[in-house]
Design a protein around this motif. Structure first.
Motif, PDB file in Angstrom:
ATOM      1  N   ALA B 131      12.614  38.079  52.581  1.00 38.72           N
ATOM      2  CA  ALA B 131      11.794  38.864  53.584  1.00 38.72           C
ATOM      3  C   ALA B 131      10.636  39.435  53.344  1.00 38.72           C
ATOM      4  O   ALA B 131       9.599  39.596  53.838  1.00 38.72           O
ATOM      5  CB  ALA B 131      12.775  39.983  54.456  1.00 38.72           C
ATOM      6  N   ASN B 132      10.391  39.772  51.939  1.00 40.36           N
ATOM      7  CA  ASN B 132       9.270  40.647  51.551  1.00 40.36           C
ATOM      8  C   ASN B 132       8.484  40.102  50.508  1.00 40.36           C
ATOM      9  O   ASN B 132       7.467  40.503  49.915  1.00 40.36           O
ATOM     10  CB  ASN B 132       9.774  42.126  50.724  1.00 40.36           C
ATOM     11  CG  ASN B 132      10.554  42.765  51.902  1.00 40.36           C
ATOM     12  OD1 ASN B 132      10.104  43.162  53.070  1.00 40.36           O
ATOM     13  ND2 ASN B 132      11.775  43.431  51.475  1.00 40.36           N
ATOM     14  N   VAL B 133       8.513  38.692  50.702  1.00 38.93           N
ATOM     15  CA  VAL B 133       7.843  37.870  49.842  1.00 38.93           C
ATOM     16  C   VAL B 133       6.613  37.427  50.846  1.00 38.93           C
ATOM     17  O   VAL B 133       6.907  36.902  51.752  1.00 38.93           O
ATOM     18  CB  VAL B 133       8.856  36.437  49.272  1.00 38.93           C
ATOM     19  CG1 VAL B 133       7.808  35.389  48.506  1.00 38.93           C
ATOM     20  CG2 VAL B 133       9.904  36.989  48.468  1.00 38.93           C
ATOM     21  N   PRO B 134       5.341  37.327  50.135  1.00 34.74           N
ATOM     22  CA  PRO B 134       4.445  36.770  51.091  1.00 34.74           C
ATOM     23  C   PRO B 134       4.547  35.263  51.434  1.00 34.74           C
ATOM     24  O   PRO B 134       5.150  34.488  50.361  1.00 34.74           O
ATOM     25  CB  PRO B 134       2.992  36.871  49.762  1.00 34.74           C
ATOM     26  CG  PRO B 134       3.532  37.891  48.955  1.00 34.74           C
ATOM     27  CD  PRO B 134       4.971  37.658  48.971  1.00 34.74           C
ATOM     28  N   ALA B 135       4.137  34.755  52.374  1.00 38.62           N
ATOM     29  CA  ALA B 135       4.623  33.597  52.935  1.00 38.62           C
ATOM     30  C   ALA B 135       3.939  32.543  51.965  1.00 38.62           C
ATOM     31  O   ALA B 135       4.428  31.454  52.039  1.00 38.62           O
ATOM     32  CB  ALA B 135       4.014  33.505  54.418  1.00 38.62           C
TER      33      ALA B 135
END
Lengths: 362, 239
Positions: B131-135
């Motif tokens: 969820a909190n990883v840059p796409a």
């Protein structure tokens, strides 16, 4: 869609560093406002330069770093803001400090029709388009005979001797008129920087800020999820024009002398500003702050070397772009994870809150 | 009344026709598959439906309203959600923020109103751990899941899926089919372009076959797959 299984989640943006930084920032602001009590006039003038360039850099960073609008024509708004201020003082008899607001409004009035043209252009064409508009504005203003035409003019003495707050400051600090005027300008620059950073930070954390980041990363995809890309970019373009116009007017309240070539200088008001943002780190609020400090130190260290100074500045710019493409702050934050102005919305899901069933792909 | 209707839609790129007088309708809650060889104009058709590309002639109707000239943003708000065949994530935003953007702008809602739905969608699509990883740091398969998650978050009445099953293992593919079925069961109409035919035919109840920008067949999956013309076009592709 049921949310029951996920009742224990929350969304956070702050970090520990940012919480501590908020306190430090508050202390710094207090010290900065009190600075005229214990520093000399030349330091105040240097601080004025730093703050006004920082405000310009924050505005350009908002445009280029967040909206992807790489303008090389922001000098149009510095110049028009400054000239509108001069016009309001010389022709309208206004106080220079009050006339700064006229500068901001004039910049917006210039930005509305130019947005219509430049938003039909993309990338490099947008950049060139903004430059052309700035040149056109310079040439038109140079025809304004009552403001000195191509050679420029000065603010009338009786206007610069009694700007708002000047007498009170002179009496309070026991300094002479010009020194007091510098202090007033410095405080205004400080207010402008705080307001600009505050506005940008609020914008980035808002709904519009999220949409803006989406447009910057991928305009097609952003439009496909319901983001009004053109509206957001127009909002940013107008806001940056307003901010830039205010700074331009303030800079020329302090200079008290104007000419079209100086007020619409692409080197002074855009090239240096781009250097500041790129060196410091584009797309971050911290970047321009780092960038202006670096530029100021370089200027002081290298000012004796004449044109070598500009050559060195260019070389340093190239080196940073090659080895730290996200700027000095980006380089730092990539390694430490420290952010002073966090924007990221983190999803925290409590352990055990997610159902056992995995996703469709395992 | 159909939820989505294409009426004689045509589009050419120079001399190359990508869509020639394409007409078909999607009923509310239906699951429709679109197949055809590479270059048949399938993805272009999606871009014409979403407004990312304008039509040369013909009409696109959504919920009975003519949206032929409406920009993509308006069509999204009306209820058309789409995935891109080549994933188009917001690279510097996190996975959660990607989905959050779609949910907030696609539904005109506040962050507080949609955060729960976003978290749920991330669980459904198996992305919650990222969820909190840059796409921009996701793998291709994760990016494809993000495409689906983002499209879902806009709360579509019609969901356009463009080749989301390629490259999956059998188990992953089965889970994806279950998810698409579940979305469809909640009342969202599905239009699915897919080369992985067994996945497609286990979800859709009708197939449209495109070749060189034309609709050459429409009907039940079994009948379509049995037709000689379709088999010829798909020669070499395992059915």
């Amino acid at each position: 869609m049921s949310v029951d299984a996920l009742s224990s989640f929350r969304v956070t943006t702050g970090t520990r560093a940012s919480g501590a930084f908020a306190l430090v920032a508050a202390a710094l602001i207090v010290i900065a406002f009190a600075a005229p009590l214990f520093v000399s006039r030349s330091v105040i003038q240097n601080l004025f330069f730093i703050l006004t360039m920082l405000a310009l850099a924050q505005n350009w960073n908002l445009l280029a770093g967040y909206a992807g609008l790489v303008s090389v024509g922001q000098q149009a708004f510095v110049g028009i803001g400054a000239y509108a201020m001069f016009g309001a003082v010389i022709l309208g008899g206004m106080d220079p400090v009050a006339a700064i607001a006229v500068g901001g409004v004039a910049a917006v009035l210039l930005a509305i029709p130019t947005a219509f043209f430049v938003f039909r252009l993309y990338g490099a064409y947008f950049a060139i388009g903004t430059w052309v508009i700035a040149e056109v504005a310079r040439l038109v203003v140079a025809q304004w005979k009552s403001l000195g035409g191509g050679t420029g003019t000065s603010l009338p003495r009786d206007a610069t001797r009694s700007i708002w707050g000047q007498e009170a400051v002179a009496a309070l600090f026991g300094v002479r008129g010009p020194h007091a005027a510098d202090i007033v300008s410095y405080w205004l620059a400080l207010v402008l920087v705080i307001a600009t950073i505050g506005f940008i930070y609020r914008l980035l954390r808002s709904r519009q800020g999220l949409g803006l980041a989406a447009v910057r990363d991928n305009q097609d995809a952003a439009r496909s999820v319901g983001v009004d890309a053109l509206r957001l970019k127009t909002l940013v373009y107008l806001a940056a024009a307003f901010g830039t116009g205010l700074v331009g007017a303030l800079i020329y309240v302090q200079k008290a002398r104007i000419s079209p070539d100086a007020a619409f200088s692409v080197v002074d008001w855009t090239a240096y500003v781009i250097f500041i943002v790129v060196i410091g780190g584009i797309g971050t609020i911290e970047g321009p702050i780092v960038g202006i400090i670096v530029l100021f130190l370089l200027q002081n260290a290298l000012s004796d070397y004449g044109s070598w100074y500009l050559l060195l500045l260019g070389l340093i710019g190239i080196a940073v772009m090659l080895f730290a493409p996200r700027g000095l702050w980006g380089f730092f934050t990539d390694r430490t994870g420290i952010e002073l102005f966090p924007v990221r919305r983190n999803l925290i899901v409590a352990p055990g809150a997610t159902p056992d069933k995995g996703g469709p792909h395992g | 009344m159909p939820i989505l209707e294409l009426d004689q839609v045509s589009k050419s790129f120079g001399a190359v026709p990508a869509a020639e007088a394409v007409s078909f309708a999607v009923e509310p809650g239906e699951a429709l598959g679109i197949i055809g060889p590479n270059g048949a104009g399938k993805s272009t058709l999606f871009n014409l439906i979403t407004g990312n590309i304008g039509v040369d002639s013909g009409r696109v109707l959504f919920g009975g309203e003519d949206v032929t000239r409406a920009p993509p943003m308006r069509r999204c708000l009306a209820g058309i959600g789409r995935t891109f065949q080549i994933p188009q994530p917001f690279q510097r935003l996190t996975v959660f923020e990607n989905v959050l953007t779609a949910a907030m702008f696609g539904n005109r809602s506040s962050q507080a109103e949609v955060s729960g739905d976003c978290a749920r969608i991330l669980v459904d699509t198996g992305l919650v751990a990222h969820a909190n990883v840059p796409a921009g740091k996701l793998t291709l398969l994760q990016r494809k899941r993000l495409e689906l998650a983002r499209a879902l978050a806009t709360g579509p009445k019609v969901l356009l899926l463009d080749e989301i099953a390629g490259g999956l293992t059998e188990a992953e593919c089965g889970a994806l089919v279950d998810l698409v079925r579940a979305i469809n069961a909640r009342g969202t109409a599905i239009v699915w372009i897919e080369h992985v035919l067994h996945a497609l035919t286990s979800v859709v109840n009708r197939l449209v076959v495109l070749d060189f920008g034309r609709v050459i067949a429409t009907g039940e999956p079994a009948a379509i797959m049995a037709s000689r013309q379709v088999r010829e076009i798909y020669l070499g592709i395992e059915v």
